[in-house]
Design a protein around this motif. Structure first.
Motif, PDB file in Angstrom:
ATOM      1  N   HIS A 257     147.865  76.350  90.362  1.00 31.67           N
ATOM      2  CA  HIS A 257     147.382  75.231  89.555  1.00 31.67           C
ATOM      3  C   HIS A 257     148.122  73.940  89.859  1.00 31.67           C
ATOM      4  CE1 HIS A 257     146.272  78.834  87.254  1.00 31.67           C
ATOM      5  NE2 HIS A 257     145.270  78.112  86.786  1.00 31.67           N
ATOM      6  N   ILE A 258     147.422  72.834  89.676  1.00 34.18           N
ATOM      7  CA  ILE A 258     148.052  71.514  89.737  1.00 34.18           C
ATOM      8  C   ILE A 258     148.566  71.221  88.335  1.00 34.18           C
ATOM      9  CG2 ILE A 258     147.692  69.071  90.251  1.00 34.18           C
ATOM     10  CD1 ILE A 258     145.281  69.981  91.980  1.00 34.18           C
ATOM     11  N   ALA A 259     149.793  71.653  88.080  1.00 33.45           N
ATOM     12  CA  ALA A 259     150.333  71.578  86.722  1.00 33.45           C
ATOM     13  C   ALA A 259     151.846  71.709  86.774  1.00 33.45           C
ATOM     14  CB  ALA A 259     149.742  72.698  85.864  1.00 33.45           C
ATOM     15  N   PHE A 260     152.493  71.336  85.678  1.00 32.71           N
ATOM     16  CA  PHE A 260     153.887  71.702  85.515  1.00 32.71           C
ATOM     17  C   PHE A 260     154.002  72.639  84.329  1.00 32.71           C
ATOM     18  CE2 PHE A 260     153.916  68.199  82.479  1.00 32.71           C
ATOM     19  CZ  PHE A 260     154.960  68.464  81.589  1.00 32.71           C
ATOM     20  N   VAL A 261     154.900  73.598  84.422  1.00 31.97           N
ATOM     21  CA  VAL A 261     155.017  74.642  83.402  1.00 31.97           C
ATOM     22  C   VAL A 261     156.435  74.745  82.843  1.00 31.97           C
ATOM     23  CG1 VAL A 261     153.120  75.996  84.344  1.00 31.97           C
ATOM     24  CG2 VAL A 261     155.439  76.423  85.142  1.00 31.97           C
ATOM     25  N   ARG A 262     157.354  73.985  83.411  1.00 34.05           N
ATOM     26  CA  ARG A 262     158.736  73.974  82.928  1.00 34.05           C
ATOM     27  C   ARG A 262     159.343  72.614  83.230  1.00 34.05           C
ATOM     28  NH1 ARG A 262     158.144  77.111  87.320  1.00 34.05           N
ATOM     29  NH2 ARG A 262     157.714  78.869  85.969  1.00 34.05           N
ATOM     30  N   ALA A 263     160.439  72.305  82.577  1.00 31.96           N
ATOM     31  CA  ALA A 263     161.107  71.016  82.802  1.00 31.96           C
ATOM     32  C   ALA A 263     162.551  71.147  82.378  1.00 31.96           C
ATOM     33  CB  ALA A 263     160.404  69.900  82.027  1.00 31.96           C
TER      34      ALA A 263
ATOM     35  N   GLU B 214     160.624  76.096  79.018  1.00 32.71           N
ATOM     36  CA  GLU B 214     159.382  76.655  79.548  1.00 32.71           C
ATOM     37  C   GLU B 214     158.241  76.296  78.597  1.00 32.71           C
ATOM     38  OE1 GLU B 214     158.658  78.648  82.231  1.00 32.71           O
ATOM     39  OE2 GLU B 214     160.673  78.866  83.055  1.00 32.71           O
ATOM     40  N   ALA B 215     157.114  75.882  79.179  1.00 38.19           N
ATOM     41  CA  ALA B 215     155.960  75.526  78.341  1.00 38.19           C
ATOM     42  C   ALA B 215     155.156  76.750  77.924  1.00 38.19           C
ATOM     43  CB  ALA B 215     155.056  74.549  79.088  1.00 38.19           C
ATOM     44  N   GLY B 216     155.144  77.790  78.778  1.00 36.49           N
ATOM     45  CA  GLY B 216     154.259  78.914  78.513  1.00 36.49           C
ATOM     46  C   GLY B 216     152.799  78.534  78.647  1.00 36.49           C
TER      47      GLY B 216
ATOM     48  N   MET C  75     160.920  77.766  74.516  1.00 35.75           N
ATOM     49  CA  MET C  75     161.044  78.981  75.312  1.00 35.75           C
ATOM     50  C   MET C  75     161.857  78.650  76.560  1.00 35.75           C
ATOM     51  SD  MET C  75     158.007  81.572  76.514  1.00 35.75           S
ATOM     52  CE  MET C  75     157.020  80.290  77.259  1.00 35.75           C
ATOM     53  N   THR C  76     162.818  79.495  76.886  1.00 37.99           N
ATOM     54  CA  THR C  76     163.711  79.190  78.003  1.00 37.99           C
ATOM     55  C   THR C  76     163.651  80.200  79.134  1.00 37.99           C
ATOM     56  OG1 THR C  76     165.540  80.373  76.923  1.00 37.99           O
ATOM     57  CG2 THR C  76     165.345  77.997  76.496  1.00 37.99           C
TER      58      THR C  76
END
Length: 442
Positions: free
Chosen positions: A91-97, A108-110, A378-379
């Motif tokens: 996916h073209i996305a971010f899921v954590r930062a 974490e975004a989940g 969430m980590t």
């Protein structure tokens, strides 16, 4: 690009229905849910029948500020090889930062979160895609995602962003027409314009899924029938190009096999309608045979660019999952909707990953988890989230008025799963634990 045909997302809950469904040429399986050494029997039987299986990743975070994790890439590559897949998708996305890049806590975004359509983000994404392409044994295709919120000060439309990505990297595109509909309702973006700006010859295949609208917001649930507007966008796409493959996604609230088959047939009808329109307009009726050579590689995104993007993504994610102030320029109402959706998804997934918890806590589980999730990101994935939630309950819930049986069950559940290996059930080990508990009470 290899022609795939008509497919459906393989899920354990509908494995039998998928095997029995006529006219299924291929299936897609969530990569992170597969263990290469223990593939489900249903997938093995489908492969023996010649049905193509494509692994679909959800956790790589190619749109994030950090470079792709080598371990996650290796896992995706292994699944492609074990399944004999012609391509893999992400996916073209971010899921954590957060983390070292921004000197802030890791989060974490989940969930798949949108990448800002800026030059900085495009530079980072292109470099991350090239890193992934180099690590994978088969071609990569990347998917546009659905969004509840848009970034302020974006520089490109979705179509322009995807076109430049494909042009600069040669990556294939997985176009989700349901996500185009979601962004039309939520962000006012025109699906026809997005399709008109795409490099159609780069399309690997197409996703189709259902959702629902509530209070003017479209939720891409993958748990409802495919609505007419999504099928109309599919027809529009098929009137422009013959997609190599089209696949129905369904992740929850699974209907009976006949109803699922009816949705697949509706997809076929929508594609046939588009093909007829293309033929009437003088189209060739086949996918364009355009040789795509990536544009000369630009210089990779330097650390300053990655840090700017990382700080922006960390601020957004922190507002969504940790209750910090919302960054300037975002729609606060929409961010509130997104935050509640993320917390609800966490509660649902943790309840599936650790099904004992809703049983032990009963009706208290969901409100207790949502209260916990308000300011505790969430980590480390959903299993870690389940352990952290139980530890929080044991640490903060008052013992007065608490059912001692519930507390004991939660404690036993946590102890059983928090160590590197399960606790021994041998009588000697159990006696030692009991003795230790008695001594600690003294």
């Amino acid at each position: 690009m290899r022609r795939l045909g008509t497919g459906i997302g393989w899920r354990p809950e509908i494995a039998d229905a998928v095997e029995e469904m006529p006219g299924i040429d291929w299936v897609e399986a969530v990569s992170e849910n597969l263990c290469p050494g223990h593939l489900p029997d249903s997938l093995l039987r489908l492969r023996e029948r010649g049905v193509t299986v494509v692994p679909h990743g959800v956790s790589l975070g190619l749109g994030g500020a950090d470079r792709p994790d080598a371990g996650r890439l290796a896992a995706l590559a292994e699944r492609a090889e074990v399944l004999g897949s012609p391509l893999v998708t992400e996916h073209i996305a971010f899921v954590r930062a957060g983390g070292a890049l921004t000197a802030s806590p890791h989060m974490e975004a989940g969930h798949l979160l949108p990448v800002p359509r800026t030059r900085d983000a495009l530079d980072v994404l292109c470099e991350n895609v090239r890193i992934a392409q180099d690590a994978l044994p088969v071609p990569l295709a990347v998917e546009n995602i659905a969004a509840l919120v848009s970034w302020p000060d974006e520089e490109l439309t979705e179509g322009q962003f995807l076109y430049e990505l494909a042009d600069r990297t040669g990556v294939r595109l997985l176009i989700d027409v349901a996500n185009l509909h979601t962004n039309h309702v939520n962000l006012g973006e025109d699906p026809a314009r997005a399709l008109g700006e795409l490099p159609l010859e780069a399309i690997a295949y197409v996703h189709v899924a259902g959702g629902f609208e509530r209070d003017g917001v479209w939720h891409d649930s993958h748990a409802h029938p495919v609505p007419r507007p999504v099928l109309d966008i599919l027809t529009d796409l098929a009137s422009r190009v013959a997609p190599p493959g089209v696949l129905l996604e369904r992740d929850e609230n699974f209907p009976e096999g006949d109803e699922l088959h009816g949705e697949v047939e509706a997809i076929r009808v929508a594609v046939d309608k588009g093909r007829a329109a293309r033929t009437a307009a003088g189209g060739l009726g086949t996918t364009p045979r355009v040789s795509r050579t990536p544009a000369p590689a630009a210089a990779g995104a330097d650390d300053a660019v990655r840090q700017r993007l990382g700080l922006a993504q960390a601020a957004l994610l922190s507002a969504l999952v940790a209750g910090t102030p919302v960054s300037e320029g975002f729609d606060r109402v929409r961010l509130g909707v997104q935050a509640r959706a993320l917390a609800g998804k966490r509660a649902d997934v943790v309840g599936k990953v650790a099904p004992e918890l809703p049983v032990i806590l009963g009706a208290r589980y969901r409100p207790a988890f949502l209260a916990y999730a308000q300011d505790r990101p969430m980590t480390g994935g959903y299993r870690r989230d389940a352990l952290d939630f139980v530890a929080h309950v044991l640490r903060t819930a008052p013992e007065e008025g608490e059912d001692p049986g519930v507390r004991r069950e939660l404690r036993e559940w946590w102890l059983e799963r928090s160590g590197p290996v399960p606790r021994s059930t041998r009588p000697g080990a159990r006696l030692a634990r009991a003795t230790r508990r008695v001594l600690l009470r003294r």
